[in-house]
Design a protein around this motif. Structure first.
Motif, mmCIF file in Angstrom:
data_model
loop_
_atom_site.group_PDB
_atom_site.id
_atom_site.type_symbol
_atom_site.label_atom_id
_atom_site.label_comp_id
_atom_site.label_asym_id
_atom_site.label_seq_id
_atom_site.Cartn_x
_atom_site.Cartn_y
_atom_site.Cartn_z
ATOM 1 N N TRP A 110 0.827 -1.208 0.000
ATOM 2 C CA TRP A 110 0.000 0.000 0.000
ATOM 3 C C TRP A 110 0.861 1.257 0.000
ATOM 4 O O TRP A 110 1.919 1.293 0.648
ATOM 5 N N GLY A 111 0.385 2.263 -0.689
ATOM 6 C CA GLY A 111 0.986 3.579 -0.607
ATOM 7 C C GLY A 111 0.483 4.307 0.623
ATOM 8 O O GLY A 111 -0.377 3.820 1.354
ATOM 9 N N GLN A 112 0.962 5.527 0.822
ATOM 10 C CA GLN A 112 0.672 6.255 2.051
ATOM 11 C C GLN A 112 -0.652 7.020 2.024
ATOM 12 O O GLN A 112 -1.097 7.466 3.064
ATOM 13 N N GLY A 113 -1.262 7.168 0.888
ATOM 14 C CA GLY A 113 -2.532 7.874 0.805
ATOM 15 C C GLY A 113 -2.380 9.337 0.465
ATOM 16 O O GLY A 113 -1.394 9.982 0.843
ATOM 17 N N THR A 114 -3.361 9.852 -0.256
ATOM 18 C CA THR A 114 -3.401 11.273 -0.601
ATOM 19 C C THR A 114 -4.835 11.752 -0.419
ATOM 20 O O THR A 114 -5.777 11.085 -0.821
ATOM 21 N N LEU A 115 -4.993 12.905 0.232
ATOM 22 C CA LEU A 115 -6.315 13.394 0.599
ATOM 23 C C LEU A 115 -6.956 14.168 -0.544
ATOM 24 O O LEU A 115 -6.353 15.094 -1.096
ATOM 25 N N VAL A 116 -8.178 13.781 -0.859
ATOM 26 C CA VAL A 116 -8.992 14.502 -1.827
ATOM 27 C C VAL A 116 -10.184 15.102 -1.092
ATOM 28 O O VAL A 116 -10.929 14.379 -0.425
ATOM 29 N N THR A 117 -10.349 16.406 -1.210
ATOM 30 C CA THR A 117 -11.467 17.095 -0.575
ATOM 31 C C THR A 117 -12.265 17.811 -1.652
ATOM 32 O O THR A 117 -11.714 18.644 -2.386
ATOM 33 N N VAL A 118 -13.539 17.457 -1.741
ATOM 34 C CA VAL A 118 -14.420 18.084 -2.723
ATOM 35 C C VAL A 118 -15.405 18.961 -1.961
ATOM 36 O O VAL A 118 -16.287 18.468 -1.257
ATOM 37 N N SER A 119 -15.240 20.258 -2.121
ATOM 38 C CA SER A 119 -16.056 21.187 -1.345
ATOM 39 C C SER A 119 -16.069 22.549 -2.014
ATOM 40 O O SER A 119 -15.085 22.956 -2.640
ATOM 41 N N SER A 120 -17.183 23.244 -1.852
ATOM 42 C CA SER A 120 -17.278 24.601 -2.366
ATOM 43 C C SER A 120 -16.915 25.614 -1.283
ATOM 44 O O SER A 120 -16.902 26.813 -1.537
#
Length: 120
Positions: A110-120
């Motif tokens: 597994w990789g370490q992860g990357t945060l995706v935030t979808v917000s206005s």
């Protein structure tokens, strides 16, 4: 075997992002490789996978038609192009691989992860 995910960030609903997963220790087309995500207070779920046997791709129903998985053998990198993003796509995204050609089964690396935030 190492996987390094990148490309996450803050995007408005309807926007796009491309995640990358740089692979070291093996060639990106030698094993099944895929993306998973985990939203706050939710279990981790599979998002997409590409098999090594014939390059078949698989998508969760929630992202079909919006996300596209691909790999670049020359760069030893896997990508996830995410379009028409929705707030419910907000999560930490992980890339992972398993020692076999099929997308089914346990993922060992597994990789370490990357945060995706979808917000206005």
């Amino acid at each position: 075997v190492q996987l390094q995910a990148s490309g996450g960030g803050l995007v408005q609903p309807g926007g796009s992002l491309r995640l990358s997963c740089l692979v070291t220790g093996f060639t990106v087309d030698s094993y099944a490789i895929g993306w998973f995500r985990q939203a706050p207070a939710k279990e981790r779920e599979g998002v997409s996978c590409i098999s090594s046997s014939d390059g078949s791709t698989y998508y969760a129903d929630s992202v079909k038609g919006r996300f596209t998985i691909s790999r670049d053998n020359a760069k030893n990198t896997m990508y996830l192009q995410m379009n028409s993003l929705k707030p419910e796509d907000t999560a930490v995204y992980f890339c992972a691989t398993r020692p076999g050609p099929s997308c089914a089964g346990r993922y060992d690396y597994w990789g370490q992860g990357t945060l995706v935030t979808v917000s206005s």
